[in-house]
Motif scaffolding. Structure first.
Motif, PDB file in Angstrom:
ATOM      1  N   LYS A  96      73.708 -67.135 -46.870  1.00 59.50           N
ATOM      2  CA  LYS A  96      72.483 -66.948 -47.283  1.00 59.50           C
ATOM      3  C   LYS A  96      72.332 -67.147 -48.811  1.00 59.50           C
ATOM      4  O   LYS A  96      71.294 -67.469 -49.157  1.00 59.50           O
ATOM      5  N   THR A  97      73.400 -66.623 -49.536  1.00 59.11           N
ATOM      6  CA  THR A  97      73.182 -66.838 -50.881  1.00 59.11           C
ATOM      7  C   THR A  97      73.158 -68.268 -51.425  1.00 59.11           C
ATOM      8  O   THR A  97      72.473 -68.879 -52.506  1.00 59.11           O
ATOM      9  N   LEU A  98      74.160 -68.998 -50.812  1.00 62.63           N
ATOM     10  CA  LEU A  98      74.307 -70.414 -51.226  1.00 62.63           C
ATOM     11  C   LEU A  98      72.939 -71.263 -50.743  1.00 62.63           C
ATOM     12  O   LEU A  98      72.507 -71.877 -51.427  1.00 62.63           O
ATOM     13  N   LEU A  99      72.317 -70.934 -49.591  1.00 60.56           N
ATOM     14  CA  LEU A  99      71.171 -71.536 -49.059  1.00 60.56           C
ATOM     15  C   LEU A  99      70.136 -71.183 -49.979  1.00 60.56           C
ATOM     16  O   LEU A  99      69.156 -71.932 -50.663  1.00 60.56           O
ATOM     17  N   LEU A 100      69.991 -69.866 -50.410  1.00 59.07           N
ATOM     18  CA  LEU A 100      68.842 -69.501 -51.133  1.00 59.07           C
ATOM     19  C   LEU A 100      68.921 -69.987 -52.251  1.00 59.07           C
ATOM     20  O   LEU A 100      67.894 -70.434 -53.040  1.00 59.07           O
ATOM     21  N   GLY A 101      70.158 -70.027 -53.118  1.00 59.99           N
ATOM     22  CA  GLY A 101      70.374 -70.698 -54.560  1.00 59.99           C
ATOM     23  C   GLY A 101      70.001 -72.032 -54.626  1.00 59.99           C
ATOM     24  O   GLY A 101      69.535 -72.616 -55.489  1.00 59.99           O
ATOM     25  N   SER A 102      70.446 -72.886 -53.499  1.00 60.92           N
ATOM     26  CA  SER A 102      70.130 -74.419 -53.257  1.00 60.92           C
ATOM     27  C   SER A 102      68.763 -74.613 -53.295  1.00 60.92           C
ATOM     28  O   SER A 102      68.232 -75.477 -53.965  1.00 60.92           O
ATOM     29  N   MET A 103      68.255 -73.737 -52.647  1.00 61.03           N
ATOM     30  CA  MET A 103      66.592 -73.981 -52.526  1.00 61.03           C
ATOM     31  C   MET A 103      65.667 -73.741 -53.810  1.00 61.03           C
ATOM     32  O   MET A 103      64.774 -74.451 -54.092  1.00 61.03           O
ATOM     33  N   ILE A 104      66.297 -72.639 -54.461  1.00 60.69           N
ATOM     34  CA  ILE A 104      65.600 -72.372 -55.584  1.00 60.69           C
ATOM     35  C   ILE A 104      65.948 -73.398 -56.686  1.00 60.69           C
ATOM     36  O   ILE A 104      64.967 -73.896 -57.404  1.00 60.69           O
ATOM     37  N   ALA A 105      67.069 -73.853 -56.653  1.00 60.49           N
ATOM     38  CA  ALA A 105      67.749 -74.954 -57.710  1.00 60.49           C
ATOM     39  C   ALA A 105      66.758 -76.245 -57.535  1.00 60.49           C
ATOM     40  O   ALA A 105      66.142 -76.981 -58.247  1.00 60.49           O
ATOM     41  N   LEU A 106      66.489 -76.611 -56.210  1.00 60.66           N
ATOM     42  CA  LEU A 106      65.580 -77.590 -55.846  1.00 60.66           C
ATOM     43  C   LEU A 106      64.122 -77.567 -56.104  1.00 60.66           C
ATOM     44  O   LEU A 106      63.650 -78.574 -56.855  1.00 60.66           O
ATOM     45  N   ILE A 107      63.748 -76.398 -55.904  1.00 61.24           N
ATOM     46  CA  ILE A 107      62.311 -76.052 -56.046  1.00 61.24           C
ATOM     47  C   ILE A 107      61.997 -76.053 -57.495  1.00 61.24           C
ATOM     48  O   ILE A 107      61.028 -76.698 -58.041  1.00 61.24           O
ATOM     49  N   SER A 108      63.039 -75.486 -58.317  1.00 64.50           N
ATOM     50  CA  SER A 108      62.880 -75.426 -59.636  1.00 64.50           C
ATOM     51  C   SER A 108      63.020 -76.849 -60.529  1.00 64.50           C
ATOM     52  O   SER A 108      62.327 -77.134 -61.397  1.00 64.50           O
ATOM     53  N   HIS A 109      63.664 -77.610 -59.908  1.00 67.67           N
ATOM     54  CA  HIS A 109      64.119 -78.968 -60.445  1.00 67.67           C
ATOM     55  C   HIS A 109      62.767 -79.712 -60.256  1.00 67.67           C
ATOM     56  O   HIS A 109      62.348 -80.573 -61.288  1.00 67.67           O
ATOM     57  N   LEU A 110      62.241 -79.718 -59.089  1.00 67.02           N
ATOM     58  CA  LEU A 110      60.943 -80.472 -58.861  1.00 67.02           C
ATOM     59  C   LEU A 110      59.737 -79.735 -59.526  1.00 67.02           C
ATOM     60  O   LEU A 110      58.855 -80.587 -59.858  1.00 67.02           O
ATOM     61  N   SER A 111      59.788 -78.642 -59.641  1.00 68.06           N
ATOM     62  CA  SER A 111      58.551 -77.947 -60.483  1.00 68.06           C
ATOM     63  C   SER A 111      58.549 -78.414 -62.005  1.00 68.06           C
ATOM     64  O   SER A 111      57.499 -78.262 -62.589  1.00 68.06           O
ATOM     65  N   ASN A 112      59.792 -78.497 -62.445  1.00 72.41           N
ATOM     66  CA  ASN A 112      59.810 -78.764 -63.734  1.00 72.41           C
ATOM     67  C   ASN A 112      59.666 -80.663 -64.127  1.00 72.41           C
ATOM     68  O   ASN A 112      60.040 -80.954 -65.109  1.00 72.41           O
ATOM     69  N   ASN A 113      59.172 -81.060 -62.975  1.00 75.60           N
ATOM     70  CA  ASN A 113      58.926 -82.881 -63.103  1.00 75.60           C
ATOM     71  C   ASN A 113      60.176 -83.357 -63.479  1.00 75.60           C
ATOM     72  O   ASN A 113      59.915 -84.256 -64.144  1.00 75.60           O
ATOM     73  N   LYS A 114      61.122 -82.797 -62.926  1.00 70.54           N
ATOM     74  CA  LYS A 114      62.479 -83.596 -63.135  1.00 70.54           C
ATOM     75  C   LYS A 114      62.788 -83.814 -64.497  1.00 70.54           C
ATOM     76  O   LYS A 114      63.689 -84.641 -65.131  1.00 70.54           O
ATOM     77  N   LYS A 115      62.425 -82.855 -65.577  1.00 69.89           N
ATOM     78  CA  LYS A 115      62.361 -82.975 -66.922  1.00 69.89           C
ATOM     79  C   LYS A 115      64.104 -82.551 -67.305  1.00 69.89           C
ATOM     80  O   LYS A 115      64.774 -83.244 -68.099  1.00 69.89           O
ATOM     81  N   LYS A 116      64.416 -81.770 -66.308  1.00 67.62           N
ATOM     82  CA  LYS A 116      66.076 -81.362 -66.740  1.00 67.62           C
ATOM     83  C   LYS A 116      66.889 -82.265 -65.559  1.00 67.62           C
ATOM     84  O   LYS A 116      66.481 -82.446 -64.345  1.00 67.62           O
ATOM     85  N   SER A 117      68.052 -82.812 -66.001  1.00 67.41           N
ATOM     86  CA  SER A 117      68.798 -83.567 -64.898  1.00 67.41           C
ATOM     87  C   SER A 117      69.270 -82.868 -63.828  1.00 67.41           C
ATOM     88  O   SER A 117      69.356 -81.612 -63.720  1.00 67.41           O
ATOM     89  N   ILE A 118      69.608 -83.421 -62.586  1.00 65.20           N
ATOM     90  CA  ILE A 118      70.155 -82.847 -61.510  1.00 65.20           C
ATOM     91  C   ILE A 118      71.549 -82.072 -61.836  1.00 65.20           C
ATOM     92  O   ILE A 118      71.808 -81.212 -61.212  1.00 65.20           O
ATOM     93  N   ILE A 119      72.281 -82.917 -62.540  1.00 62.09           N
ATOM     94  CA  ILE A 119      73.454 -82.074 -63.101  1.00 62.09           C
ATOM     95  C   ILE A 119      73.419 -80.516 -63.655  1.00 62.09           C
ATOM     96  O   ILE A 119      73.949 -79.674 -63.180  1.00 62.09           O
ATOM     97  N   TYR A 120      72.086 -80.721 -64.628  1.00 63.68           N
ATOM     98  CA  TYR A 120      71.898 -79.427 -65.084  1.00 63.68           C
ATOM     99  C   TYR A 120      71.468 -78.532 -63.972  1.00 63.68           C
ATOM    100  O   TYR A 120      71.923 -77.227 -64.074  1.00 63.68           O
ATOM    101  N   SER A 121      70.794 -78.824 -63.085  1.00 61.26           N
ATOM    102  CA  SER A 121      70.332 -78.072 -61.981  1.00 61.26           C
ATOM    103  C   SER A 121      71.351 -77.430 -61.126  1.00 61.26           C
ATOM    104  O   SER A 121      71.475 -76.356 -60.496  1.00 61.26           O
ATOM    105  N   ILE A 122      72.433 -78.279 -60.921  1.00 59.56           N
ATOM    106  CA  ILE A 122      73.369 -77.893 -60.047  1.00 59.56           C
ATOM    107  C   ILE A 122      74.237 -76.890 -60.767  1.00 59.56           C
ATOM    108  O   ILE A 122      74.828 -75.981 -60.179  1.00 59.56           O
ATOM    109  N   SER A 123      74.614 -77.177 -62.083  1.00 60.63           N
ATOM    110  CA  SER A 123      75.484 -76.266 -62.902  1.00 60.63           C
ATOM    111  C   SER A 123      74.784 -74.815 -62.845  1.00 60.63           C
ATOM    112  O   SER A 123      75.367 -73.690 -62.886  1.00 60.63           O
TER     113      SER A 123
END
Length: 247
Positions: free
Chosen positions: A92-119
């Motif tokens: 549940k934690t991994l799913l929740l964290g992955s979804m939050i990272a995905l939404i945050s990455h797209l909400s920032n208009n991809k200003k931050k790299s995908i590597i930064y989002s994963i870290s």
């Protein structure tokens, strides 16, 4: 202009339809991780057979099952139960964290790299896991007391992981703020959480009673489906909190 359930549902549907590939990939990946963990750390097969052959449906039959076990079987059952609880919380934690990272990455208009989002995802997992343990413990206490308190606590605490992900509040403050916001907006948050609870219950009831399909296939489909449903809930709650912060 105040938020409405229909507005949030529309936003959730738009996000889901645009990111359906990513959501399916995340849901399937976490399901296979859960299966892999179960395969690597396999509990006593004798205990599993006892549990599967005694399909207890109430508290009395569970007590009867435990009372009929010897000391070694009770010890193995305890280890198996702890393992399953930790494994479910990790998934549940991994799913929740992955979804939050995905939404945050797209909400920032991809200003931050995908590597930064994963870290950032991996850095936030320990905190999310601890918070999930706290929230799960509180909500399960509510379900033990009665179903209605459990559902109410699920609604009131649903925003806590989203609030924590913004890294502005501690565990306790995230829980307290979630209760405060959710109570004031229960007519908006409630339908989303109830959709998740009822959807999970219906899927489990249907797939658990399909006997002509292999048990492993049923387990796979059920886990992927519930992961997708939970992802929809996370999108709904995250969108709510973003609009709430702007208002």
């Amino acid at each position: 202009m105040p938020m409405t359930v229909s507005e949030l549902r529309h936003d959730t549907n738009c996000f889901f339809s645009k990111q359906i590939g990513s959501i399916f990939f995340i849901s399937i990946s976490i399901t296979f991780i859960s299966i892999l963990v179960n395969m690597l750390i396999k509990p006593d097969m004798h205990i599993i057979s006892i549990i599967e052959n005694n399909k207890f449906m109430n508290f009395n039959s569970l007590l009867e099952l435990i009372n009929n076990m010897n000391l070694d079987e009770k010890h193995e059952l305890l280890k198996y139960s702890i393992f399953k609880i930790v494994e479910l919380l990790m998934s549940k934690t991994l799913l929740l964290g992955s979804m939050i990272a995905l939404i945050s990455h797209l909400s920032n208009n991809k200003k931050k790299s995908i590597i930064y989002s994963i870290s950032s995802l991996f850095a936030s997992l320990p905190s999310l896991f601890i918070l999930n343990c706290m929230v799960t413990f509180i909500t399960q206490l509510g379900f033990i007391l009665f179903i209605i308190p459990g559902i109410l606590l699920s609604i009131l605490l649903s925003l806590a992981p989203i609030i924590l992900s913004f890294k502005q509040y501690s565990f306790i403050d995230s829980i307290r703020l979630s209760i405060n916001i959710s109570w004031k907006n229960i007519k908006i948050i409630g339908p989303g959480v109830l959709f998740w609870i009822s959807g999970k219950f219906i899927l489990t009831a249907i797939l658990s009673n399909i006997y002509f399909i292999n048990h492993n296939v049923t387990f796979l489909v059920l886990n992927i489906s519930t992961n997708i449903l939970f992802s929809v809930l996370v999108i709904y709650l995250f969108r709510f909190y973003m609009i709430f912060l702007r208002s």
